[in-house]
Enzyme design. Structure first.
Site, PDB file in Angstrom:
ATOM      1  N   ARG A  55       4.697   8.842  -8.220  1.00 27.40           N
ATOM      2  CA  ARG A  55       3.490   9.437  -7.644  1.00 27.40           C
ATOM      3  C   ARG A  55       3.633  10.940  -7.406  1.00 27.40           C
ATOM      4  NH1 ARG A  55       2.798   5.488  -9.508  1.00 27.40           N
ATOM      5  NH2 ARG A  55       1.790   3.613  -8.763  1.00 27.40           N
ATOM      6  N   SER A 100      -4.971   3.507  -2.614  1.00 27.65           N
ATOM      7  CA  SER A 100      -3.789   3.371  -1.753  1.00 27.65           C
ATOM      8  C   SER A 100      -3.575   4.659  -0.971  1.00 27.65           C
ATOM      9  CB  SER A 100      -2.556   3.061  -2.600  1.00 27.65           C
ATOM     10  OG  SER A 100      -2.712   1.834  -3.271  1.00 27.65           O
ATOM     11  N   GLU A 132      -0.371   9.252   0.036  1.00 26.67           N
ATOM     12  CA  GLU A 132      -0.441   9.451  -1.397  1.00 26.67           C
ATOM     13  C   GLU A 132      -1.460  10.518  -1.794  1.00 26.67           C
ATOM     14  OE1 GLU A 132      -1.499   6.829  -5.378  1.00 26.67           O
ATOM     15  OE2 GLU A 132      -0.307   5.935  -3.787  1.00 26.67           O
TER      16      GLU A 132
END
Length: 363
Positions: free
Chosen positions: A176, A253, A355
């Protein structure tokens, strides 16, 4: 336009076009100092250069699906990336390299690859946002990451003042993350993907997806089957945009899965001994990736857990924080995120990290 991507809107639509809540999937965000729409790579560069000549700070905003904008908005120029299109730039016997413009809706692009018999992105179906955002986050889902197929990224280098290409090996891809995520030096203009000519998916790596497809991990399935099943799974978790479903008014998320060394993992297992084995996956070296959703749930934050002012954990997935009423504030969302982060740390000694990109707000 696909059925899983739409220009974000708000439940009570603001009339001021500079209100950034109009352009984020969370439907949150204050006012921009200035808005500039760019419909091509050349226009993106031009709009950024214009802002730099005014000494304006610049925010690049495309699909708005992975950004949390503060209630104070952004004081400088927000460049809305609306470039579109894809084209084949190289062909070999077994592969094809496709260049996609930064503003192309991601799922439209994935649908095109499946329709053309190009394998490599099918498990990334249904992810909202734009193609240009995918290398920034190294977007991944159901066992695939864009880093596996990206060969290069065309960028405007704000430091050097020129347009160039960064090869995949130099993008710093990680879980990520990439060199683009925490730096505003580079503006993504387009992305090159090398895909396999095949009617079949790549090997199915994700156990949940394999079960849903009725195959074994490692098997291949028709591309259309993989795409349809991923879309169904994502929709069941509220991870496909739907104006009628407040559970999708999120950034997907909110927290990444923590990556622990063996010592930290063992401490977690000891603190969670009464709850069974924490779901985990092996990482590089001795690292272990832990399910953030499991940690959140076991720390006492169930699906639907309410926060202040109409924000809540999604009723479908514990990793999604939603502007459930469409009338909340970013401050309320951030307060809920902090409550969850602190609760997980108190219970398990593990720190969760956001995130999405945070603009004029912090968790």
């Amino acid at each position: 336009m696909s059925d899983v991507y739409a220009e974000p809107t708000t439940g009570a639509e603001p009339t001021d076009p500079a209100i950034l809540a109009r352009y984020t999937t969370l439907r949150l965000g204050g006012t921009a100092g200035r808005l500039a729409t760019a419909t091509s790579a050349e226009e993106i560069v031009h709009k950024v250069q214009e802002a730099e000549r005014r000494d304006d700070p610049v925010l690049i905003l495309a699909g708005g699906s992975n950004v949390v904008v503060g209630d104070q908005g952004f004081p400088g120029t927000v460049v809305l990336v609306r470039s579109r299109g894809l084209r084949v730039v190289a062909e070999e016997a077994d592969t094809v390299t496709v260049r996609v413009e930064a503003g192309e809706p991601w799922d439209d692009f994935v649908a095109a690859t499946v329709a053309n018999g190009w394998s490599g992105l099918e498990c990334l179906s249904g992810i909202p946002g734009s193609a240009g955002a995918t290398p920034i986050q190294n977007v991944g889902a159901y066992g695939q990451e864009v880093a596996e197929t990206i060969t290069g990224v065309q960028v405007y280098d704000r430091t050097e003042g020129g347009v160039g290409r960064i090869d995949a090996a130099d993008c710093g891809f990680a879980y990520r993350g990439s060199i683009f995520k925490y730096s505003d030096r580079w503006v993504v203009l387009s992305v090159d993907f090398r895909l396999t000519r095949s009617p079949l998916s790549g090997p199915v790596r994700y156990a949940e997806l394999a079960r849903a497809l009725g195959v074994e991990v490692g098997d291949r399935v028709p591309l259309a089957d993989a795409r349809a099943t991923v879309l169904r799974l994502r929709a069941g978790k509220g991870m496909v945009l739907d104006d009628s479903d407040p559970d999708t008014w999120s950034v997907g998320s909110f927290f990444t899965n923590p990556v622990l060394d063996r010592e930290a993992y063992q401490l977690l297992r000891e603190r969670a001994a009464d709850l069974g084995e924490p779901p985990s996956w092996p990482g590089a070296g001795d690292l272990v990736k832990i399910s953030a959703a499991w940690l959140i749930d076991k720390a006492g934050f169930a699906k639907g857990h309410p926060g202040p002012e109409g924000v809540a954990i999604s009723s479908k997935h514990t990793l999604a924080l939603t502007n459930h009423t469409g009338r909340a504030s970013t401050a309320a969302l951030v307060a809920l995120a902090r409550e969850i982060r602190d609760g997980v740390h108190d219970r398990f000694g593990v720190t969760l990290h956001p995130e999405p990109v945070l603009v004029n707000c912090t968790v």
